[in-house]
Design a protein around this motif. Sequence first.
Motif, PDB file in Angstrom:
ATOM      1  N   MET A 168       0.394  -1.250   0.159  1.00 39.72           N
ATOM      2  CA  MET A 168       0.102   0.933  -0.252  1.00 39.72           C
ATOM      3  C   MET A 168       0.477   1.395   0.109  1.00 39.72           C
ATOM      4  N   GLU A 169       0.983   2.349  -1.264  1.00 39.08           N
ATOM      5  CA  GLU A 169       1.658   3.512  -1.066  1.00 39.08           C
ATOM      6  C   GLU A 169       0.787   4.007  -1.349  1.00 39.08           C
ATOM      7  N   MET A 170       1.647   5.312  -0.780  1.00 40.00           N
ATOM      8  CA  MET A 170       0.770   6.084  -0.120  1.00 40.00           C
ATOM      9  C   MET A 170       0.841   7.819  -1.610  1.00 40.00           C
ATOM     10  N   LYS A 171       0.203   8.212  -2.021  1.00 42.06           N
ATOM     11  CA  LYS A 171       0.719   9.090  -2.442  1.00 42.06           C
ATOM     12  C   LYS A 171       0.074  10.799  -2.519  1.00 42.06           C
ATOM     13  N   ASN A 172       0.600  11.589  -3.301  1.00 40.83           N
ATOM     14  CA  ASN A 172      -0.599  12.391  -2.268  1.00 40.83           C
ATOM     15  C   ASN A 172      -0.001  13.765  -4.146  1.00 40.83           C
ATOM     16  N   VAL A 173      -1.692  13.480  -4.402  1.00 40.01           N
ATOM     17  CA  VAL A 173      -2.351  14.386  -5.427  1.00 40.01           C
ATOM     18  C   VAL A 173      -2.693  15.964  -5.412  1.00 40.01           C
ATOM     19  N   SER A 175      -2.092  20.160  -6.185  1.00 44.67           N
ATOM     20  CA  SER A 175      -1.281  21.445  -5.333  1.00 44.67           C
ATOM     21  C   SER A 175      -2.118  22.121  -4.261  1.00 44.67           C
ATOM     22  N   THR A 176      -3.020  21.969  -4.162  1.00 41.52           N
ATOM     23  CA  THR A 176      -3.782  22.996  -3.076  1.00 41.52           C
ATOM     24  C   THR A 176      -5.070  22.445  -2.286  1.00 41.52           C
ATOM     25  N   SER A 177      -5.283  20.168  -3.050  1.00 42.86           N
ATOM     26  CA  SER A 177      -5.655  19.455  -1.874  1.00 42.86           C
ATOM     27  C   SER A 177      -5.064  18.709  -1.390  1.00 42.86           C
ATOM     28  N   HIS A 178      -4.060  18.329  -1.555  1.00 38.36           N
ATOM     29  CA  HIS A 178      -3.435  17.655  -1.388  1.00 38.36           C
ATOM     30  C   HIS A 178      -3.639  16.506  -0.884  1.00 38.36           C
ATOM     31  N   THR A 179      -4.572  15.254  -1.789  1.00 38.89           N
ATOM     32  CA  THR A 179      -5.661  13.696  -1.523  1.00 38.89           C
ATOM     33  C   THR A 179      -4.579  13.089  -1.095  1.00 38.89           C
ATOM     34  N   ASP A 180      -4.712  12.404   0.014  1.00 39.41           N
ATOM     35  CA  ASP A 180      -3.973  11.349  -0.272  1.00 39.41           C
ATOM     36  C   ASP A 180      -5.002  10.330  -1.211  1.00 39.41           C
ATOM     37  N   VAL A 181      -3.962   9.696  -1.881  1.00 36.28           N
ATOM     38  CA  VAL A 181      -4.276   8.402  -2.454  1.00 36.28           C
ATOM     39  C   VAL A 181      -3.354   7.235  -2.384  1.00 36.28           C
ATOM     40  N   VAL A 182      -4.381   5.949  -2.542  1.00 35.96           N
ATOM     41  CA  VAL A 182      -3.046   4.623  -2.126  1.00 35.96           C
ATOM     42  C   VAL A 182      -3.370   3.549  -2.880  1.00 35.96           C
ATOM     43  N   LEU A 183      -1.681   3.208  -3.596  1.00 31.92           N
ATOM     44  CA  LEU A 183      -2.078   2.901  -4.858  1.00 31.92           C
ATOM     45  C   LEU A 183      -1.593   1.278  -4.116  1.00 31.92           C
ATOM     46  N   CYS A 184      -2.546  -0.065  -4.401  1.00 32.49           N
ATOM     47  CA  CYS A 184      -2.943  -1.485  -3.317  1.00 32.49           C
ATOM     48  C   CYS A 184      -2.610  -1.964  -4.183  1.00 32.49           C
ATOM     49  N   TYR A 185      -1.869  -3.166  -3.870  1.00 36.29           N
ATOM     50  CA  TYR A 185      -1.669  -4.484  -5.282  1.00 36.29           C
ATOM     51  C   TYR A 185      -0.564  -5.091  -4.527  1.00 36.29           C
ATOM     52  N   MET A 186      -0.937  -6.764  -4.691  1.00 33.84           N
ATOM     53  CA  MET A 186      -0.034  -7.696  -4.786  1.00 33.84           C
ATOM     54  C   MET A 186       0.864  -7.228  -5.669  1.00 33.84           C
ATOM     55  N   GLU A 187       2.352  -7.250  -4.503  1.00 32.49           N
ATOM     56  CA  GLU A 187       3.858  -7.872  -5.396  1.00 32.49           C
ATOM     57  C   GLU A 187       3.980  -8.561  -6.211  1.00 32.49           C
ATOM     58  N   ASP A 188       3.186 -10.009  -6.207  1.00 33.65           N
ATOM     59  CA  ASP A 188       4.038 -10.955  -6.765  1.00 33.65           C
ATOM     60  C   ASP A 188       2.394 -11.718  -7.601  1.00 33.65           C
ATOM     61  N   ARG A 189       1.789 -10.734  -7.629  1.00 31.81           N
ATOM     62  CA  ARG A 189       0.114 -10.492  -8.431  1.00 31.81           C
ATOM     63  C   ARG A 189       0.621 -10.011  -9.866  1.00 31.81           C
ATOM     64  N   ILE A 198       1.240   2.980 -13.954  1.00 30.76           N
ATOM     65  CA  ILE A 198       0.171   3.677 -13.213  1.00 30.76           C
ATOM     66  C   ILE A 198       0.617   4.805 -11.764  1.00 30.76           C
ATOM     67  N   GLU A 199       1.747   4.301 -11.607  1.00 27.80           N
ATOM     68  CA  GLU A 199       3.106   4.969 -10.825  1.00 27.80           C
ATOM     69  C   GLU A 199       3.313   6.192 -11.251  1.00 27.80           C
ATOM     70  N   LYS A 200       3.725   6.135 -12.525  1.00 24.35           N
ATOM     71  CA  LYS A 200       4.348   7.802 -13.568  1.00 24.35           C
ATOM     72  C   LYS A 200       2.765   8.495 -13.583  1.00 24.35           C
ATOM     73  N   ARG A 201       1.635   7.829 -14.191  1.00 26.63           N
ATOM     74  CA  ARG A 201       0.636   8.648 -14.091  1.00 26.63           C
ATOM     75  C   ARG A 201       0.162   9.555 -13.073  1.00 26.63           C
ATOM     76  N   LEU A 202       0.254   8.829 -11.931  1.00 26.89           N
ATOM     77  CA  LEU A 202       0.168   9.540 -10.515  1.00 26.89           C
ATOM     78  C   LEU A 202       0.887  10.528  -9.608  1.00 26.89           C
ATOM     79  N   GLU A 203       1.932  10.365 -10.235  1.00 26.91           N
ATOM     80  CA  GLU A 203       3.561  11.326 -10.464  1.00 26.91           C
ATOM     81  C   GLU A 203       3.120  12.597 -11.158  1.00 26.91           C
ATOM     82  N   GLN A 204       2.474  12.766 -12.667  1.00 29.26           N
ATOM     83  CA  GLN A 204       2.709  13.497 -13.628  1.00 29.26           C
ATOM     84  C   GLN A 204       1.389  14.512 -13.238  1.00 29.26           C
ATOM     85  N   ILE A 205       0.579  13.590 -12.530  1.00 32.92           N
ATOM     86  CA  ILE A 205      -0.474  14.132 -12.046  1.00 32.92           C
ATOM     87  C   ILE A 205      -0.504  15.977 -12.307  1.00 32.92           C
ATOM     88  N   LYS A 206      -0.712  16.742 -13.249  1.00 35.14           N
ATOM     89  CA  LYS A 206      -0.304  18.753 -12.561  1.00 35.14           C
ATOM     90  C   LYS A 206      -2.567  19.102 -12.521  1.00 35.14           C
TER      91      LYS A 206
END
Length: 477
Positions: A168-173, A175-189, A198-206
Amino acid sequence: MKNVQQKLSTSLEENQKYFRRILRTDKNFDIISRTTMVADRKAVYYFVDGFLKESIVEKLLEFFYSVTPEDLPEDSEELSRDAMPYVEVELLEDCEQITTQILSGVMCLFIDGYSRCFAMDCRTYPMRSVEEPDKDKVLRGPRDGFVETIVSNTALIRRRIRNPKLSMEMKNVGSTSHTDVVLCYMEDRVDSGFLQQIEKRLEQIKTDALAMNQESLAECLYPHKWYNPFPKFKYTERPDTAAAEILDGKIVLLTDNSPAVMILPVSVFDIMEEADDFYFPPVTGTYLRVTRFVIALLTLLLTPTWLLFLQNPQWIPPQFAFIKISGDVYVPLFAQLLILEFAIDGLKLAAINTPGMLTTPLSVIAGLVVGEFAVQSGWFNAETMLYMAFVAIANYTQASYELGYALKFMRILLLILTAIFGLAGYAAGLVITFLSLLLNRTVSGESYLYPLIPFDGKQFCRRIFRKRIRFDINLKE
C-alpha cells in the motif's frame, strides 16, 4: 497561497513567525497553536481542532512536562528514537511538508534549538460507522463497507489479506487539496509494467484539487476518449470485492474522503461481476451471472427491436401478435419511448432529492398519476409503459451506474436510428454499439472485450460459469 521552499530554523521564534503567517492562526479559529515548555526550552505545537485524540495528546503533554534538562538530548533524532513515548513520530524539516501535515490533522511540535519538528500522528477523522453500502448489497456475505477515512479502508483490506506481499503506497495528488491516494496491489501478482505506468501517471498529475474524489482522479488517469460512454474503471464500496480483485492481480486505488475504491484494469466482464456470484454455490452463481448478462442485453435491445417490428408489422409472427398496439396512437411511438427515457431519469433525480420520510408516499403517488393517467390521457400507450417499466427496473441489475448509463445511451441511439432509417438504422446502431465496445481499451491498453476478443476459451468460461474453488490439500501422516 504560494508555497515557499524553506527549511526550519533552530530559532523557535522564526519558525513561529513563519507558520503564523502561513497558517493564519489569528484568523483560523480551528488551527490552534499552544506554547509550552519542554525541560528548559520553549516549545510550541500546532494542530487542527477536531482531528486529535485528546486522551493521547494529554498523555504526551504530561510526558513533556516531566522531562528534565538532563534528559533532553541535543539531537532531535535521539529524542524521537529513545525518549518520545509515541509510535507514529516523524521528523520533518521542510516547511511546506510540515504545513501539509498540520492541515491533514497531524500534531507538529517545535522545540527551540532543534532544526526539525516532531510530527505525531495522533489524529482521528470524523467518520460514519462501517456498514453495508446501499448500492453494493449482497444476499449473503459480510455486511461491512468502506467509509470516507482512508486509513480505515486500508485496514479493512489488510484484515482480509494477511500477507507481506500486499503493498500500500501513499501518494499525494493536488497542489491545493493534497489529497491522499493509496496504491494497493499484490507485489507477486500484479503486472509490474502496468504498475510502473500507473505510478508514473500519478506522479505526473498536474491538478489543483481532486474536487470530486475518485471521479476527478479517474479523469486525470485516463483523459482520452471521453465520448465513449463505457466505463474504464470498476468502483466498489465492498472490502471483500476489493480484496478479491487485488488477489486476482488488479490494482486498487483508494482516495481519501471517498467510500468507493477504483479497480483497474477491468474489462466489461469484470465490471458486470458481483459479489453474489461467489457467495452462492457454483450452479446458483452461474445462474445469477448469466441472468445478469441476458437482462443487460434485453435492456439494450428490447425497445428498439419492438419499435422496429411495429414499423414493419408484416414481420411479426402470428403467435406474437400480442405485441402490437391495441389502442389508438396519438403520440408517435418513437416520441413516447424517448420521452419516457428522460422521464425515468427525472423520477430518479426526484427520488434522490426527496426527503427519506416522503420517498415512499411520493413514489406511490408518482406511480399512480404518471402510470394510470398518462395512459388514460392519450400521451402514452399501455404497451409502451410496460416495456419501458421493464427497462427501468432491469437497469438496476447492474451494480455499475456507468455501465447502466452506457447501455442507456446506446439504446437511445438505437431508437433514434431505427425511427429514422428503419432496419438499416437498427443494424447501424448495433454496429456502432459493437464498435464502441471493440475499440474501447482498458487503462492498461488491453481489449475491453477480453476474453471474448481476443478469444481465450478458458478465461471466457471462467467469466461466464462460476466454478468451484480448487484446494491444494497436503496430507501428512
